[in-house]
Design a protein around this motif. Structure first.
Motif, PDB file in Angstrom:
ATOM      1  N   ALA A 165      -0.661   0.172   6.928  1.00 35.20           N
ATOM      2  CA  ALA A 165      -1.521  -1.025   6.876  1.00 35.20           C
ATOM      3  C   ALA A 165      -0.924  -2.060   5.929  1.00 35.20           C
ATOM      4  N   GLY A 166      -0.458  -1.586   4.780  1.00 42.14           N
ATOM      5  CA  GLY A 166       0.161  -2.505   3.827  1.00 42.14           C
ATOM      6  C   GLY A 166       1.372  -3.204   4.439  1.00 42.14           C
TER       7      GLY A 166
ATOM      8  N   PHE B  61      -2.544   4.195   5.289  1.00 47.32           N
ATOM      9  CA  PHE B  61      -2.640   3.347   4.099  1.00 47.32           C
ATOM     10  C   PHE B  61      -1.318   2.601   3.886  1.00 47.32           C
TER      11      PHE B  61
ATOM     12  N   ALA C  67      -8.760   3.673  -1.940  1.00 50.31           N
ATOM     13  CA  ALA C  67      -8.054   3.065  -0.815  1.00 50.31           C
ATOM     14  C   ALA C  67      -9.141   2.688   0.183  1.00 50.31           C
TER      15      ALA C  67
END
Lengths: 359, 309
Positions: B98-99, B95, B86
């Protein structure tokens, strides 16, 4: 979500990595190196000034009255304790004859609060008087121009952008994390632009700040009256254009290296080719000169960099700037070169595949 | 817009190395498992349908969208890759958020969806830890959370059950079933057929870059039942056991184990074989254990590629 917002989102997510990429921490050393030089120089001058002033500065009019032919003892008697006093003997032929004789030599120096006045004696008699200011503003400004153009633009920003922009795609390929971006609902061109903006923000902040710190360090140790008069006359204008030149350097070199990171696996190849191209730019025909980043950057630097007459001819040829272009034309030209390079990069990013196994 | 994932005569070579060759597929909604040994081309198929690699020839559409249009395709597709990495230094929560930000969700909505997805994969406790510090199973789950956070119609998962403990595994399978029940695609890969055949609607068997078998799981399962299975019977008196087994009609081959551990048996009917072993044991012949020796998918492929011989 419109594409501009996507560019900004990508830049925001990527900016931390652009600033603190573990592969590019040395960029900070390059950016701050000129500042270190000027701070070092300033500290050295300040230290000497304090040390010599502590012994008591000799009034300038006393030193002016000393004429050639005076004996060393007379000078010491008039001016007092010097800041340094060196004596030695030199063996030489007596006139035309083969006979050798020893001639005593002595150098005595005084500090008048601003300048170092040096008296050279031969056989006990004053033969030469010289003086040099401890800090010369004109010299320092010329030195700044030389450091900025010969080191900062040609090497520091060049290699700094190499470190930051190559890693935007190639670094993620090596970290096996590029798929994270490719699986987002974002056009590849937008992704390229977002990452480029992140690299640009990081590099402009790093090298722009480096320029401002170095310039401030150069000014900080000057005589305050001289400094203020320079600042009010040209200083603000000069620093503005130095920062613009540094930022445009990041714009131009950044685009080249982000494209190189997409097209090539080995960053050394584009770095060497680009460095050679930029170096021989002065010898190229006019049309080809326009395809160089340095050509435009040199044209917008506010002070021409001095060229030392003692430089070897080959180095002088490499350092000599190409025919200058008007500032606004330079900015336009550089932005055109950048757009062309980014278009090439966008074609490459559209074709890019995730294949970590081969990297 | 078509509801199918379609591969039309798709080939992909990595230089001179074959990825997949002349693949034609029509994948309907539901759970579809891509099964094949390591290096058979499962990941290549998934990467092709998500646009991470491009076909050398042929065309692919995912519910009518081309993988060359990530800005449209990724809105309906979530892909949990096999890649462990990642972005450096991020927590599991960051994570996933952010996506979602890249999908255009406002920060508040992205955070809400991220929390929900992380809870679905039972990672709430570890959400604030760095991904780099996660175990293999946790990384697997956080990737799954990221893939489902925007509630895609097509969920692509590369070896999603690897490294999961039994409880999480059951929850994950339940999640796949729910997705499939809503008319979505769930495409997953595995190299163990037995792992996926209980919950898959259809299966695609792939070997050496080519589709070996494709269809509804019950049809493929029948084909598999035809495949003779080999067992090793650990026993003290191999000759006696061998002679008793020869009397069973479903046994196609019996031989003494060259390493002296017992008897190697080939049968086309597992249940009947199990009953026979029970009868022999009850008759007083000592049998120490029964071990399947070819319960891997490679053996099945050899059988399928060889035309069922």
């Amino acid at each position: 979500m419109n594409e501009l917002a996507q560019v900004w989102t990508i830049a925001r997510l990527e900016i931390g990595r652009a600033f603190f990429s573990r592969r590019a921490l040395w960029v900070y050393l390059l950016a701050l190196f000129p500042a270190v030089i000027f701070i070092g120089h300033g500290v050295d001058v300040t230290y000497k000034k304090q040390r010599w002033s502590a012994r008591g500065a000799t009034p300038a009019n006393v030193l002016k009255e000393i004429a050639n032919g005076a004996s060393d003892e007379e000078v010491l008697g008039k001016a007092g304790q010097p800041v340094f006093d060196r004596q030695w003997n030199r063996r030489r032929h007596r006139g035309e004859s083969e006979e050798l004789e020893d001639v005593s030599r002595r150098t005595i120096a005084y500090f008048d609060g601003k300048r170092l006045v040096q008296f050279d004696f031969e056989g006990g008699k004053l033969t030469r008087t010289s003086q040099r200011p401890l800090l010369t503003f004109d010299e320092d400004r010329a030195a700044f121009a030389a450091v900025f153009q010969y080191f900062y633009l040609r090497l520091a920003i060049f290699f700094g952008c190499l470190g930051i922009f190559i890693n935007l795609f190639r670094g993620e390929m090596l970290d096996k994390s590029l798929h994270f971006w490719f699986l987002a609902p974002v056009r590849r061109e937008i992704l390229l632009l977002g990452k480029y903006c992140a690299g640009l923000i990081a590099s402009v902040v790093i090298f722009g700040t480096g320029t401002i710190i170095a310039f401030t360090a150069m000014l900080a140790f000057q005589d305050s009256a001289e400094m203020w008069s320079y600042w009010q006359a040209d200083g603000a204008y000069h620093i503005t254009w130095y920062v613009i030149a540094a930022a445009l350097g990041c714009v131009g070199y950044g685009s080249v290296f982000v494209a190189a990171g997409l097209l090539l696996r080995n960053p050394i190849i584009p770095a060497v080719v680009m460095l050679l191209w930029e170096s021989i730019n002065g010898f190229l025909p006019n049309v080809l000169q326009k395809l160089s980043v340095l050509h435009y950057l040199q044209s917008i630097c506010p002070v021409a960099a001095p060229m030392d007459a003692n430089f070897p001819p080959a180095l002088r040829m490499l350092l000599s700037p190409a025919a200058p272009t008007a500032a606004w034309q330079s900015i336009g030209g550089l932005l055109c070169v950048t757009v062309v390079v980014l278009l090439v990069a966008s074609r490459a990013v559209r074709r890019l595949e995730i294949n970590y196994g081969t990297d | 817009m078509s509801d199918f994932i379609v591969f039309k005569d798709v080939s992909k070579f990595y230089g001179e190395v074959l990825g997949v060759n002349r693949v034609d597929l029509h994948i309907p909604p539901g759970i579809t498992s891509l099964v094949g040994p390591n290096g058979s081309g499962k990941t290549t198929l998934m990467n092709l349908m998500t646009g991470l690699v491009h076909p050398g020839s042929g065309t692919i559409t995912v519910r009518g969208l081309s993988p060359f249009q990530p800005e449209k395709l990724m809105r309906i597709l979530g892909y949990a890759t096999q890649y462990d990495a990642a972005p450096r230094g991020v927590t599991g929560y960051d994570f996933v958020v952010a996506g979602l930000l890249l999908y255009g969700y406002a920060p508040g909505e992205a955070e809400r969806r991220a929390r929900q997805a992380i809870e679905t994969v039972s990672m709430t406790q570890a959400a604030d830890r760095k991904v780099a510090a996660y175990s293999k199973g946790m990384r697997q789950r956080i990737r799954l959370a990221q893939a489902i956070a925007h509630e895609p119609s097509v969920l692509v998962l590369d070896e999603p059950l690897n490294g999961l403990d039994p409880l999480v595994r059951a929850e994950t399978i339940a999640l796949f079933r729910n997705y499939a029940a809503e008319g979505r695609h769930v495409i997953l890969s595995s190299h163990v057929l037995q792992e996926v055949d209980v919950f898959s609607d259809q299966v695609i068997l792939i070997a050496n870059g080519m589709i070996v078998a494709e269809g509804e799981i019950k049809n493929v399962r029948e084909e598999i039942h035809e495949h003779p299975s080999q067992f090793l019977l650990h026993c003290q008196n191999p000759s006696r056991v061998a002679s008793l087994l020869f009397e069973e009609t479903h046994i196609t081959e019996v031989k003494l184990d060259p390493e002296g551990r017992g008897v190697l048996v080939l049968t086309r009917h597992r249940d009947a074989f199990s009953e026979a072993v029970q009868r022999i044991a009850l008759s007083g012949v000592e049998i120490d254990g029964v071990v399947p020796t070819d319960e891997n998918v490679d053996a099945l492929y050899e059988y399928l590629i060889g035309g069922g011989r």
